[in-house]
Design a protein around this motif. Structure first.
Motif, PDB file in Angstrom:
ATOM      1  N   ILE A  62       0.870  -1.184   0.000  1.00 39.98           N
ATOM      2  CA  ILE A  62       0.000   0.000   0.000  1.00 39.98           C
ATOM      3  C   ILE A  62       0.909   1.236   0.000  1.00 39.98           C
ATOM      4  CG2 ILE A  62      -0.301  -0.130   2.528  1.00 39.98           C
ATOM      5  CD1 ILE A  62      -3.079   1.212   2.063  1.00 39.98           C
ATOM      6  N   PRO A  63       1.312   1.702  -1.178  1.00 38.15           N
ATOM      7  CA  PRO A  63       2.195   2.869  -1.243  1.00 38.15           C
ATOM      8  C   PRO A  63       1.461   4.158  -0.898  1.00 38.15           C
ATOM      9  CG  PRO A  63       1.609   2.123  -3.445  1.00 38.15           C
ATOM     10  CD  PRO A  63       1.032   1.124  -2.492  1.00 38.15           C
ATOM     11  N   ASP A  64       2.235   5.186  -0.585  1.00 42.59           N
ATOM     12  CA  ASP A  64       1.655   6.498  -0.324  1.00 42.59           C
ATOM     13  C   ASP A  64       0.821   6.942  -1.525  1.00 42.59           C
ATOM     14  OD1 ASP A  64       1.204   8.916   1.011  1.00 42.59           O
ATOM     15  OD2 ASP A  64       2.936   9.863   0.045  1.00 42.59           O
ATOM     16  N   GLY A 140       0.386  11.204   2.370  1.00 40.75           N
ATOM     17  CA  GLY A 140       1.311  12.076   3.078  1.00 40.75           C
ATOM     18  C   GLY A 140       1.752  11.473   4.396  1.00 40.75           C
ATOM     19  N   ASN A 141       1.379  12.131   5.502  1.00 37.74           N
ATOM     20  CA  ASN A 141       1.847  11.685   6.820  1.00 37.74           C
ATOM     21  C   ASN A 141       0.759  11.002   7.633  1.00 37.74           C
ATOM     22  OD1 ASN A 141       0.190  13.775   7.539  1.00 37.74           O
ATOM     23  ND2 ASN A 141       1.773  15.012   8.534  1.00 37.74           N
ATOM     24  N   ASP A 165       7.452   7.735   4.025  1.00 39.59           N
ATOM     25  CA  ASP A 165       8.551   6.897   3.529  1.00 39.59           C
ATOM     26  C   ASP A 165       8.527   5.470   4.070  1.00 39.59           C
ATOM     27  OD1 ASP A 165       9.233   7.455   6.144  1.00 39.59           O
ATOM     28  OD2 ASP A 165      11.280   8.128   5.695  1.00 39.59           O
ATOM     29  N   LEU A 166       7.516   5.117   4.851  1.00 38.52           N
ATOM     30  CA  LEU A 166       7.433   3.760   5.374  1.00 38.52           C
ATOM     31  C   LEU A 166       7.027   2.777   4.285  1.00 38.52           C
ATOM     32  CD1 LEU A 166       5.661   4.347   8.812  1.00 38.52           C
ATOM     33  CD2 LEU A 166       8.051   3.704   8.442  1.00 38.52           C
ATOM     34  N   GLY A 192      -7.346   1.751  -4.738  1.00 40.48           N
ATOM     35  CA  GLY A 192      -7.659   2.934  -5.545  1.00 40.48           C
ATOM     36  C   GLY A 192      -6.878   4.119  -5.057  1.00 40.48           C
ATOM     37  N   ALA A 193      -7.316   5.294  -5.450  1.00 40.51           N
ATOM     38  CA  ALA A 193      -6.638   6.525  -5.063  1.00 40.51           C
ATOM     39  C   ALA A 193      -6.942   6.880  -3.612  1.00 40.51           C
ATOM     40  CB  ALA A 193      -7.071   7.663  -5.975  1.00 40.51           C
TER      41      ALA A 193
END
Length: 199
Positions: A62-64, A140-141, A165-166, A192-193
């Motif tokens: 699950i990327p940012d 984001g964070n 960045d995790l 999704g987004a």
């Protein structure tokens, strides 16, 4: 415009990797029926003193900037029967969000773990016997957790600090800390987004 655009891209069950294999996982008609092992759970230290790292979580990256959601049906009968969506960085940093049978009621909540676990709950007895959707959005964070029953709008459950960045993975999970035989039918797993806003 709504902050939430429901995820539409299917994640195939074969894309995921189990943190701990369940007693059984059977794919049929596009669904995944998962039967938990008695004693399976995820918790670290707080209040209880123990560390449990035996949840059945089927995880994919699950990327940012993305969101992931699962929809499922289950019959909750025993203390701490639980299912939902799990996000994992490593054995000391993870989140589980979903529904749990606790002290005689179905509860909606999340456990956020960073070295030690915390736990937040709110009763949702009206969700018993209904299809539950749990969504986690990463932007984001933060992770933003939402959930709902059947076709109702998803409600905000929690906003969690989570560095961009995790390297994290997420997907459906099941735990049965107190009994054998808990079976959860996952109807869908989608990505999704990320959500456009909190409200």
């Amino acid at each position: 415009m709504s902050a939430v655009t429901r995820a539409e891209e299917p994640v195939t069950w074969s894309e995921g990797t189990w943190t701990t294999p369940p007693h059984a996982a059977v794919e049929q008609d596009g669904m995944l029926r998962v039967t938990a092992v008695e004693g399976s759970d995820a918790w670290r230290i707080t209040s209880y003193g123990f560390v449990h790292d035996t949840e059945h979580a089927l995880l994919a990256p699950i990327p940012d900037g993305t969101a992931m959601e699962v929809a499922f049906d289950a019959t909750y009968e025993a203390q701490f029967d639980q299912a939902g969506l799990f996000v994992r960085v490593d054995e000391t940093r993870w989140v589980k969000a979903g529904v749990e049978f606790s002290d005689g009621d179905l509860q909606l909540g999340a456990v956020v773990t960073d070295g030690m676990s915390d736990w937040s709950l709110a009763p949702v007895p009206e969700w018993l016997g209904r299809r539950i959707t749990v969504r986690v959005s990463r932007d984001g964070n933060a992770l933003t957790v939402r959930a709902g029953a059947d076709d109702e709008p998803l409600r905000l459950v929690r906003v969690i600090p989570f560095a961009a960045d995790l390297d994290a993975a997420a997907g459906p999970f099941v735990c049965a800390p107190t009994r054998a035989g808990l079976t959860v039918d996952f109807a869908s797993w989608r990505r999704g987004a990320a959500d456009t806003a909190l409200h």
